[in-house]
Design an enzyme around this catalytic site. Structure first.
Site, PDB file in Angstrom:
ATOM      1  N   ARG A 141      33.576   9.409  41.359  1.00 17.25           N
ATOM      2  CA  ARG A 141      33.057  10.659  40.814  1.00 17.25           C
ATOM      3  C   ARG A 141      31.854  11.079  41.666  1.00 17.25           C
ATOM      4  NH1 ARG A 141      30.470  12.012  34.832  1.00 17.25           N
ATOM      5  NH2 ARG A 141      30.265  14.249  35.224  1.00 17.25           N
ATOM      6  N   HIS A 142      31.655  12.372  41.793  1.00 22.00           N
ATOM      7  CA  HIS A 142      30.567  12.923  42.604  1.00 22.00           C
ATOM      8  C   HIS A 142      29.189  12.504  42.067  1.00 22.00           C
ATOM      9  CE1 HIS A 142      29.798  15.744  39.344  1.00 22.00           C
ATOM     10  NE2 HIS A 142      31.096  16.017  39.333  1.00 22.00           N
ATOM     11  N   ARG A 163      30.042  20.028  44.935  1.00 20.73           N
ATOM     12  CA  ARG A 163      29.440  18.776  44.472  1.00 20.73           C
ATOM     13  C   ARG A 163      30.232  17.557  44.923  1.00 20.73           C
ATOM     14  NH1 ARG A 163      31.270  21.639  39.911  1.00 20.73           N
ATOM     15  NH2 ARG A 163      32.648  20.572  38.422  1.00 20.73           N
ATOM     16  N   GLU A 221      38.310  19.994  39.488  1.00 22.99           N
ATOM     17  CA  GLU A 221      38.108  19.703  38.072  1.00 22.99           C
ATOM     18  C   GLU A 221      38.822  20.741  37.200  1.00 22.99           C
ATOM     19  OE1 GLU A 221      37.938  17.821  35.706  1.00 22.99           O
ATOM     20  OE2 GLU A 221      35.864  17.074  35.625  1.00 22.99           O
ATOM     21  N   HIS A 250      36.114  14.325  40.351  1.00 21.79           N
ATOM     22  CA  HIS A 250      35.462  14.635  39.086  1.00 21.79           C
ATOM     23  C   HIS A 250      35.973  13.713  37.980  1.00 21.79           C
ATOM     24  CE1 HIS A 250      34.356  18.307  41.237  1.00 21.79           C
ATOM     25  NE2 HIS A 250      35.618  18.318  41.650  1.00 21.79           N
TER      26      HIS A 250
END
Length: 209
Positions: free
Chosen positions: A10-11, A58, A80, A148
C-alpha cells in the site's frame, strides 16, 4: 508449472490535510518516507522485479521514492475504488447532506455503489483480470505493486476465493506488505499461496534527526 511471486504494497500514509475525507480514485497528498526508510523498505523487495503502480500520484510517487532507479509500469486496473460524487468529501458532510444514501452504502459497502462511482465487487473483478494478464507477461520476474488498500483486499479475494464481504474486512496499513504466489499448473489450473498479509515494513525510527 509457473510461479509468479506478487508483492503488494500500500502507498505511503495520507497527509494530515487529507484525513477524514473519502479518497478513492481521486488524488490525495501523502507523506512519503524519508530516504533512509525508503532504502530500508526497498531492501525488503526482490531483485529483478517488475515494478507496477496504480495511476494515482500517491502510488506512483511512493514507487519512485522506493526505487528511483526503476520506472514503474502504470496499470489502470490497480486504481483504487471510484467513489464518484463522494470523492474528496468529508464523511460527516456527506452523512449530513445525504443521510439515506450514506447509510445505505455503509450497510453493504462491499456491493453498494456510491453515487456516480464503482462497487467494490467490481474492483475485485478488474484486479483479478489484471493479475492474470501481468502474471502471463512477467515470465519468471517477481511483481511488486504499489497500490491501495482496496486493491490489496481485491487481490486477497482472488487468491483465497473470498466473497466481497469477507475480503473487505482485511486491514491493509500504509507501507505494509502482502505476499501472494500465483501458481499456474501445466494443465491450466491456477493455485494460490498466501505468505503474509499486512506485514509492517521498516519504520526508520532509528534514523538520525
Amino acid at each position: 508449472m509457473a510461479v509468479t511471486r506478487w508483492y503488494w504494497l500500500r502507498h505511503a500514509p495520507l497527509a494530515a490535510s487529507a484525513l477524514g475525507r473519502i479518497h478513492g480514485a481521486g488524488e490525495a497528498p501523502v507523506d512519503l518516507p524519508a530516504p533512509m526508510r525508503a532504502a530500508r523498505i526497498a531492501r525488503a523487495l526482490p531483485e529483478g522485479m517488475l515494478l507496477v503502480a496504480s495511476p494515482l500520484a500517491r502510488a506512483r510517487d511512493t514507487a519512485s521514492v522506493l526505487r528511483p532507479d526503476l520506472t514503474a509500469q502504470i496499470e489502470p486496473g490497480f486504481i483504487e475504488q471510484d467513489f464518484g460524487l463522494w470523492e474528496g468529501r468529508v464523511h460527516a458532510e456527506i452523512e449530513a447532506a445525504e443521510p439515506e444514501a450514506y447509510a445505505a452504502f455503509w450497510r453493504q459497502p462491499a456491493r453498494a455503489r456510491p453515487p456516480g462511482g464503482e462497487r467494490y465487487a467490481d474492483v475485485i473483478a478488474r484486479v483479478a483480470a489484471t493479475v492474470d494478464r501481468i502474471s502471463a507477461e512477467a515470465d519468471t520476474r517477481p511483481v511488486v505493486v504499489v497500490a491501495h488498500a482496496g486493491v490489496v483486499r481485491a487481490a486477497l479475494a482472488q487468491a483465497l476465493g473470498l466473497t466481497p464481504e469477507q475480503s473487505i474486512s482485511f486491514v491493509v496499513d500504509p507501507l505494509s506488505l502482502t505476499r501472494i504466489d500465483r501458481i499456474q499448473m501445466d494443465d491450466g489450473a491456477v493455485l494460490w499461496r498466501v505468505e503474509t498479509v499486512n506485514r509492517p515494513l521498516p519504520t526508520g525510527e532509528d534514523e538520525p534527526c
